[in-house]
Design an enzyme around this catalytic site. Structure first.
Site, PDB file in Angstrom:
ATOM      1  N   ARG A 139      33.674  33.335  59.558  1.00 21.10           N
ATOM      2  CA  ARG A 139      34.667  32.602  60.344  1.00 21.10           C
ATOM      3  C   ARG A 139      35.481  33.529  61.213  1.00 21.10           C
ATOM      4  O   ARG A 139      35.730  33.257  62.374  1.00 21.10           O
ATOM      5  CB  ARG A 139      35.584  31.844  59.379  1.00 21.10           C
ATOM      6  N   TYR A 140      35.944  34.611  60.624  1.00 18.15           N
ATOM      7  CA  TYR A 140      36.776  35.560  61.366  1.00 18.15           C
ATOM      8  C   TYR A 140      35.880  36.649  61.926  1.00 18.15           C
ATOM      9  O   TYR A 140      34.796  36.900  61.415  1.00 18.15           O
ATOM     10  CB  TYR A 140      37.815  36.163  60.419  1.00 18.15           C
ATOM     11  N   ARG A 143      35.331  39.826  59.151  1.00 19.83           N
ATOM     12  CA  ARG A 143      35.185  39.694  57.703  1.00 19.83           C
ATOM     13  C   ARG A 143      34.421  38.424  57.342  1.00 19.83           C
ATOM     14  O   ARG A 143      34.487  37.435  58.075  1.00 19.83           O
ATOM     15  CB  ARG A 143      36.536  39.740  56.996  1.00 19.83           C
ATOM     16  N   CYS A 152      31.742  29.124  37.089  1.00 21.76           N
ATOM     17  CA  CYS A 152      33.063  29.633  36.737  1.00 21.76           C
ATOM     18  C   CYS A 152      33.219  29.470  35.241  1.00 21.76           C
ATOM     19  O   CYS A 152      32.570  28.623  34.628  1.00 21.76           O
ATOM     20  CB  CYS A 152      34.148  28.826  37.434  1.00 21.76           C
ATOM     21  N   CYS A 156      38.261  24.573  37.685  1.00 20.99           N
ATOM     22  CA  CYS A 156      39.571  24.062  38.055  1.00 20.99           C
ATOM     23  C   CYS A 156      39.391  22.671  38.624  1.00 20.99           C
ATOM     24  O   CYS A 156      38.554  22.468  39.502  1.00 20.99           O
ATOM     25  CB  CYS A 156      40.207  24.940  39.123  1.00 20.99           C
ATOM     26  N   CYS A 159      39.655  22.457  42.444  1.00 24.62           N
ATOM     27  CA  CYS A 159      38.835  23.411  43.211  1.00 24.62           C
ATOM     28  C   CYS A 159      38.489  22.887  44.604  1.00 24.62           C
ATOM     29  O   CYS A 159      38.066  21.752  44.775  1.00 24.62           O
ATOM     30  CB  CYS A 159      37.552  23.704  42.462  1.00 24.62           C
ATOM     31  N   ARG A 161      36.050  24.035  46.342  1.00 26.77           N
ATOM     32  CA  ARG A 161      34.585  24.033  46.493  1.00 26.77           C
ATOM     33  C   ARG A 161      33.915  23.169  45.452  1.00 26.77           C
ATOM     34  O   ARG A 161      32.840  23.475  44.951  1.00 26.77           O
ATOM     35  CB  ARG A 161      34.042  25.457  46.423  1.00 26.77           C
ATOM     36  N   ASP A 320      44.037  21.784  49.850  1.00 22.28           N
ATOM     37  CA  ASP A 320      43.369  21.307  51.064  1.00 22.28           C
ATOM     38  C   ASP A 320      42.810  19.894  50.913  1.00 22.28           C
ATOM     39  O   ASP A 320      43.120  19.193  49.962  1.00 22.28           O
ATOM     40  CB  ASP A 320      42.346  22.310  51.565  1.00 22.28           C
ATOM     41  N   ASP A 357      44.938  25.999  54.995  1.00 21.81           N
ATOM     42  CA  ASP A 357      43.595  26.305  55.472  1.00 21.81           C
ATOM     43  C   ASP A 357      43.170  25.098  56.304  1.00 21.81           C
ATOM     44  O   ASP A 357      42.978  23.994  55.787  1.00 21.81           O
ATOM     45  CB  ASP A 357      42.645  26.559  54.289  1.00 21.81           C
ATOM     46  N   LYS A 364      43.060  30.048  57.930  1.00 21.81           N
ATOM     47  CA  LYS A 364      44.368  29.948  57.289  1.00 21.81           C
ATOM     48  C   LYS A 364      45.486  30.070  58.306  1.00 21.81           C
ATOM     49  O   LYS A 364      45.535  31.012  59.074  1.00 21.81           O
ATOM     50  CB  LYS A 364      44.502  31.074  56.267  1.00 21.81           C
TER      51      LYS A 364
HETATM   52  C1  LIG Z   1      40.161  33.215  53.391  1.00 25.03           C
HETATM   53  C2  LIG Z   1      38.951  33.552  54.080  1.00 25.03           C
HETATM   54  C3  LIG Z   1      38.711  34.872  54.480  1.00 25.03           C
HETATM   55  C4  LIG Z   1      39.685  35.994  54.225  1.00 25.03           C
HETATM   56  O1  LIG Z   1      40.861  35.771  54.924  1.00 25.03           O
HETATM   57  P1  LIG Z   1      42.091  36.758  54.773  1.00 25.03           P
HETATM   58  O2  LIG Z   1      43.198  36.071  55.494  1.00 25.03           O
HETATM   59  O3  LIG Z   1      41.677  38.028  55.382  1.00 25.03           O
HETATM   60  O4  LIG Z   1      42.356  36.923  53.309  1.00 25.03           O
HETATM   61  C5  LIG Z   1      37.546  35.126  55.152  1.00 25.03           C
HETATM   62  N1  LIG Z   1      36.650  34.140  55.432  1.00 25.03           N
HETATM   63  C6  LIG Z   1      36.874  32.878  55.062  1.00 25.03           C
HETATM   64  C7  LIG Z   1      35.869  31.843  55.414  1.00 25.03           C
HETATM   65  C8  LIG Z   1      38.017  32.536  54.371  1.00 25.03           C
HETATM   66  O5  LIG Z   1      38.228  31.268  53.992  1.00 25.03           O
HETATM   67  S1  SF4 Z   2      39.086  27.372  42.065  1.00 24.78           S
HETATM   68 FE1  SF4 Z   2      36.914  26.655  41.980  1.00 24.78          FE
HETATM   69  S2  SF4 Z   2      35.700  28.448  42.410  1.00 24.78           S
HETATM   70 FE2  SF4 Z   2      37.762  29.151  41.822  1.00 24.78          FE
HETATM   71  S3  SF4 Z   2      37.683  29.534  39.625  1.00 24.78           S
HETATM   72 FE3  SF4 Z   2      38.420  27.483  39.923  1.00 24.78          FE
HETATM   73  S4  SF4 Z   2      36.557  26.217  39.811  1.00 24.78           S
HETATM   74 FE4  SF4 Z   2      35.877  28.299  40.173  1.00 24.78          FE
END
Ligand SMILES: *Cc1c(COP(=O)(O)O)cnc(C)c1O
Ligand code: SF4
Length: 456
Positions: A139-140, A143, A152, A156, A159, A161, A320, A357, A364
């Site tokens: 995305r960025y 990184r 996991c 959670c 979560c 995801r 989110d 996010d 973010k």
């Molecule tokens: C959060 C995230 C990152 C890392 O973001 P930082 O602000 O540098 O911590 C990188 N890629 C994705 C897709 C993210 O959701």
């Molecule tokens: S937030 Fe989602 S991915 Fe993270 S530890 Fe909890 S269940 Fe696992």
């Protein structure tokens, strides 16, 4: 399964004599954290093998009984989103008031998870859309997010995801991970790789070592980060052997997710101390959760506990728009109120950044109370945390430097080889002296569409 329960209960009884079943609520209340535990309690493999994965066991352990209708609802919920709680994490639940317990609420399913609001999305952050290969979200510019595991220790309930974790169809295999490593190798702008999942620390030491070695063999990867909830839900996983693997691959950072002060037990403290002693900078990413930590006092206590344990509060996430978590969501105003109660009131490094996010893959976005009230050419008017309103006098003489983007001839002498020479993007582009862009125009507005035949 019966043996499992018995084992567990006998541990939770702390070896006292007593009832056969786990129906005495005190059993859990007096859970032997951290002393008086048999050795296997601290064996993370034992903890993983004895994870609680069904409602029946849970009922026995907490000494509660749900109605048949409730059980039916809960069953449906965990068919959709799996249940898993480590005995350790479960032992922190206060059975006398379990419905309000922050551990219970984060770990135990609620039929509300089956409610899907029309504004919710299964992939609200468009992580799958921004995905050049199965395990990577890019995305960025510099990184990537690298999803190396989909299990996991504890799932959670909040979560983000949920669509993926615990789902047997989304377990990344070695070939998929290799594909991710190759992608990173072929994209030299990537300097920071964030391993996440699922939980990367649920992988074996050897497998993790293989991934980290692969990443470390890429010259442009400067920093590796791991996002893991293991220090919170399965602290015994942080063994000397694991730490030995991690510290071979420095600079390696680790972000964990403490959401409530109650999670900072002696065992969790011991786990994070091991990581910090290995020179791993630690951060924390909390999620703002209704009925769990949506209170300035709880948050302040949490950040104080974090910094006492050498963990820097990094992000406070607004919950989110993932499907089935509407019951966890607070209004944004609650997050701002919490920030208002932290900034200035406590050490600067104890204050996380509150972020939303953005749905659709916007990334973010930091959100803040307003401190800048107004300004003129000469003065800026600000307010502090106490409500004091002050003026800051702007400098009378400021030698404006026009930046042409050429660091080698700049009088600031930034002629370092490593100066960031990537293309300026986004709003920063509007500010750049050397870029002639004057507007960023959203697509698909009627106005822009009307202009389509003419140059913008
Ligand atoms: C959060 C995230 C990152 C890392 O973001 P930082 O602000 O540098 O911590 C990188 N890629 C994705 C897709 C993210 O959701
Ligand atoms: S937030 Fe989602 S991915 Fe993270 S530890 Fe909890 S269940 Fe696992």
């Amino acid at each position: 399964m019966r043996n499992t329960v018995k084992d567990l209960v006998s541990i939770l009884k702390g070896h006292t004599q007593g009832a056969e079943s786990g129906s005495d609520p005190d059993l859990i209340q007096k859970s032997p954290e951290p002393e008086h535990t048999p050795e296997y309690w601290r064996d993370w493999r034992w903890q993983v093998r004895h994870r609680v994965r069904d409602i029946k066991t849970f009922q026995q352990l907490l000494g509660i009984t749900f109605s048949p209708e409730e059980r039916e609802q809960l069953k449906k919920t965990i068919e959709r989103f799996p249940l898993s709680i480590t005995p350790y994490y479960l032992s922190l639940i206060d059975v006398n008031d379990y419905k309000n317990d922050p551990i219970f609420r984060q770990a135990f399913p609620s039929p509300s998870e089956l409610i899907v609001e029309n504004y919710e999305l299964s992939d609200p952050l468009a992580e799958d859309k921004d995905s050049p290969c199965d395990c990577i979200t890019h995305r960025y510019p510099d990184r990537v997010l690298f999803l190396v595991s989909n299990t996991c220790a504890m799932y959670c309930r909040h979560c983000t995801r949920k669509r993926k974790v615990g789902d047997a169809d989304s377990i990344p295999d070695r070939a998929m991970i290799q594909e991710g490593i190759d992608y990173i190798r072929n994209n030299p702008q990537i300097r920071d790789v964030l391993l996440s999942g699922g939980d990367p620390l649920m992988l074996s030491d050897d497998y993790l070592d293989w991934i980290l070695t692969g990443l470390r063999s890429i010259p442009h990867v400067e920093v590796i980060r791991i996002g893991s909830r293991v220090p919170v839900v399965l602290p015994f996983r942080i063994t000397d052997e694991l730490v030995g693997v991690l510290k071979k691959h420095h600079p390696l950072w680790l972000n964990t997710q403490f959401n409530h002060p109650k999670e900072m037990t002696a065992s969790a403290q011991a786990a994070v101390a091991k990581l910090a002693d290995a020179g791993i900078p630690l951060g924390n990413q909390s999620v703002l959760l209704a009925g769990i930590n949506d209170c300035p006092r709880i948050m302040k206590e949490l950040v104080h506990q974090l910094v006492r344990n050498r963990i820097r509060p990094y992000y406070l996430y607004q919950c989110d728009l993932s499907e089935g978590i509407s019951h966890f969501r607070t209004p944004v105003s609650k997050g701002i109120e919490i920030m208002e109660n932290l900034i200035g009131h406590t050490s600067g490094f104890a204050v996380p950044r509150y972020v939303i996010d953005a749905p659709g893959g916007g990334g973010k976005i930091p959100v803040f109370p307003n401190y800048l009230l107004t300004w003129s050419v000469h003065k800026v008017v600000l307010r502090n945390y106490e409500g004091m309103i002050c003026t800051y006098q702007e400098p009378a003489n400021y030698d404006r430097i026009f930046c042409d983007g050429n660091c080698n001839s700049c009088k600031l002498q930034l002629n370092i080889n490593r100066a960031d020479e990537s293309k300026v993007v986004g709003v920063a582009k509007l500010l750049a002296d050397y870029d002639e862009t004057t507007t960023l125009i959203p697509e698909n507005t009627d106005r822009v569409e009307r202009r389509q035949d003419e140059p913008v």
